[in-house]
Structure formats: structure tokens, C-alpha cells
Design an enzyme around this catalytic site. Sequence first.
Site, mmCIF file in Angstrom:
data_model
loop_
_atom_site.group_PDB
_atom_site.id
_atom_site.type_symbol
_atom_site.label_atom_id
_atom_site.label_comp_id
_atom_site.label_asym_id
_atom_site.label_seq_id
_atom_site.Cartn_x
_atom_site.Cartn_y
_atom_site.Cartn_z
ATOM 1 N N ASN A 23 -3.479 -1.875 3.032
ATOM 2 C CA ASN A 23 -1.714 -1.933 2.817
ATOM 3 C C ASN A 23 -1.564 -0.853 2.996
ATOM 4 O O ASN A 23 -0.572 0.021 4.039
ATOM 5 C CB ASN A 23 -1.113 -2.923 1.650
ATOM 6 C CG ASN A 23 -0.721 -3.609 2.000
ATOM 7 O OD1 ASN A 23 -0.006 -4.993 2.533
ATOM 8 N ND2 ASN A 23 -1.931 -5.183 1.311
ATOM 9 N N LEU A 102 0.401 -2.999 -14.726
ATOM 10 C CA LEU A 102 1.775 -1.993 -15.355
ATOM 11 C C LEU A 102 2.490 -2.108 -17.234
ATOM 12 O O LEU A 102 3.059 -2.681 -17.181
ATOM 13 C CB LEU A 102 2.632 -1.574 -14.407
ATOM 14 C CG LEU A 102 2.272 -1.260 -13.607
ATOM 15 C CD1 LEU A 102 3.213 -0.744 -12.195
ATOM 16 C CD2 LEU A 102 1.071 0.035 -13.389
ATOM 17 N N HIS A 118 1.793 -8.932 -2.322
ATOM 18 C CA HIS A 118 1.381 -10.200 -3.597
ATOM 19 C C HIS A 118 0.763 -11.202 -2.240
ATOM 20 O O HIS A 118 1.633 -11.587 -1.802
ATOM 21 C CB HIS A 118 1.832 -11.055 -5.049
ATOM 22 C CG HIS A 118 1.016 -12.031 -5.487
ATOM 23 N ND1 HIS A 118 0.215 -11.988 -5.961
ATOM 24 C CD2 HIS A 118 1.307 -13.128 -5.654
ATOM 25 C CE1 HIS A 118 -0.384 -12.743 -6.414
ATOM 26 N NE2 HIS A 118 -0.078 -14.224 -6.208
HETATM 27 C C1 GRF Z 1 -4.050 -7.183 -1.061
HETATM 28 O O1 GRF Z 1 -3.676 -8.960 -0.637
HETATM 29 C C2 GRF Z 1 -2.620 -7.335 -1.759
HETATM 30 O O2 GRF Z 1 -1.746 -8.374 -1.601
HETATM 31 C C3 GRF Z 1 -2.832 -7.745 -3.339
HETATM 32 O O3 GRF Z 1 -4.673 -6.706 -2.921
HETATM 33 C C4 GRF Z 1 -4.873 -6.993 -2.134
HETATM 34 C C5 GRF Z 1 -5.218 -5.324 -1.314
HETATM 35 O O4 GRF Z 1 -5.455 -5.055 -0.199
HETATM 36 N N1 GRF Z 1 -2.244 -6.730 -3.920
HETATM 37 P P1 GRF Z 1 -5.773 -3.424 -0.134
HETATM 38 O O5 GRF Z 1 -6.284 -2.772 -1.215
HETATM 39 O O6 GRF Z 1 -3.913 -3.051 0.688
HETATM 40 O O7 GRF Z 1 -6.078 -3.689 1.614
#
Ligand code: GRF
Length: 230
Positions: A23, A102, A118
Site C-alpha cells: 500500500n 494507536l 482494512h
Molecule cells: C493490507 O491488506 C491492509 O489492508 C492491511 O494490512 C495489509 C498490508 O499490506 N491493513 P501491505 O503491507 O500494504 O502490503
Amino acid sequence: MGSTIAARAPLRLGVLVSGRGTNLQSIIDAIERGELNAIIKLVISNRADAPGLIRAQRAKIPTRVIDQRRFGSREEFDGAMVDALRAAEVELVACAGFMRILSPVILDAFPNRIMNIHPSLLPAFPGLNAQKAALEHGTRLAGCTVFFVTPGTDDGPIIVQAAVPVMPDDDEQTLSDRILAQEHRIYPLAISLFQQGRLQLRGRQVVVVDAPKSIGRDALMNPPLRPSRS
Ligand code: GRF
């Protein structure tokens, strides 16, 4: 009218990661493509071995490792993150696979200025292993949600959601991959809407005002968009 959440341009972002950081990568890529007017001032990880740190370093973004094990309490750990984020003059904090809860120390330092993503259509399946929970429950639709972080677990005001179908032969991996592709689309979008001052908080609802026509057609945005005047 609720309060307008506005920000200067380009938006100064801080990103919190614990793991692989795809992400984070989608945010870096959106900035590089010119789709998100922001600059990532700092990436913080609570784990020195998080691959997300390497992604940040590759993009020449300053990084900090702040390990919760060095602190006596959650509040002290969060205080150290607040100090680092303030020193970097961060306006918006994006949690991207950050595996720590947090406390009010950081939530109060950045009120309505901390986002998270999420992998479920909240309020369904908050907490860990959301994709597995959706599969086991037998839902026909799954998805992802970007929201403002509040003290409750995955309970804050919803900014953007995207839905994906659950296929009969899905396993956790195939469903997670389908959801992740949408995560990479909607997280930069949510941050961009914030950067453009288009998010208004009314109670616990986030209203997207004057959305560009290109995203106004996105039926998966929640709540429904008011048509653009432009
Ligand atoms: C993602 O599935 C996000 O929705 C969740 O944790 C995962 C993180 O993946 N909160 P990345 O580290 O961004 O690849």
C-alpha cells in the site's frame, strides 16, 4: 455543515508500516504518476526488517525505525512517533499495514488526520484475518475500506470502499489478492480527496464534496457523491 478537513498542497504525508508495504508502494506510485499531490516526508516502521522500509529508501523517502519494545508503554511509543511525525511537519498520517493499536497520544495529536486501510467492507469483519473471516462466513461480496482512525478497532468514519466478488473456488490467497488490487486503487484516492479538501466530516459520516466526474461514477464510493458543480 460539519467541519471541512482541508490541507495545503502538496500534502505532507507520514506513512506507518510494519510489513511488506504494497500500500505504501501504491501511494509512492500515485505521487510519481501525478495522481496524488503529496510528498511522503517520513516512513516509520516498528520493525527494522519490514520490506516497506526498502520500498521507501528506493524512493528516497526518509525512514525511521521506532521499535515498541524500546518503550515502557504504548503511550511512550506513540509519543516517539508523534515527535518524529511533527519534526517532519507531517499533516496526514497513513497507516499501511501498521500492526499496532494507536493510543489517544497519537490520535489526539492528529485529530481526523490518521487514515487506515482494512481488507473488508467495514463494519463487517474488523480485526485480524478479515479475508479469512469473509470466506468462512460465506459472504458473496468482500472488499476494502479506507477510514479515519478512532479509538475503536476499525470503527472510524468511512472514507472510501471498494467491493469485489467472492468466487466459489476462492481461497484466502486468491481473495486477498483480489482485495489488495482494490486497496492499491482506493488508498491513494482517499488521500487525494483529503489533499483536495473534499472530505467533510458530519458526525461519523464522511461526505465527499464536489467530487470530480471521473470518480463520481464510481458506484462503490460510500457515501454517495454529490454531483460536481464543475
Ligand atoms: C493490507 O491488506 C491492509 O489492508 C492491511 O494490512 C495489509 C498490508 O499490506 N491493513 P501491505 O503491507 O500494504 O502490503
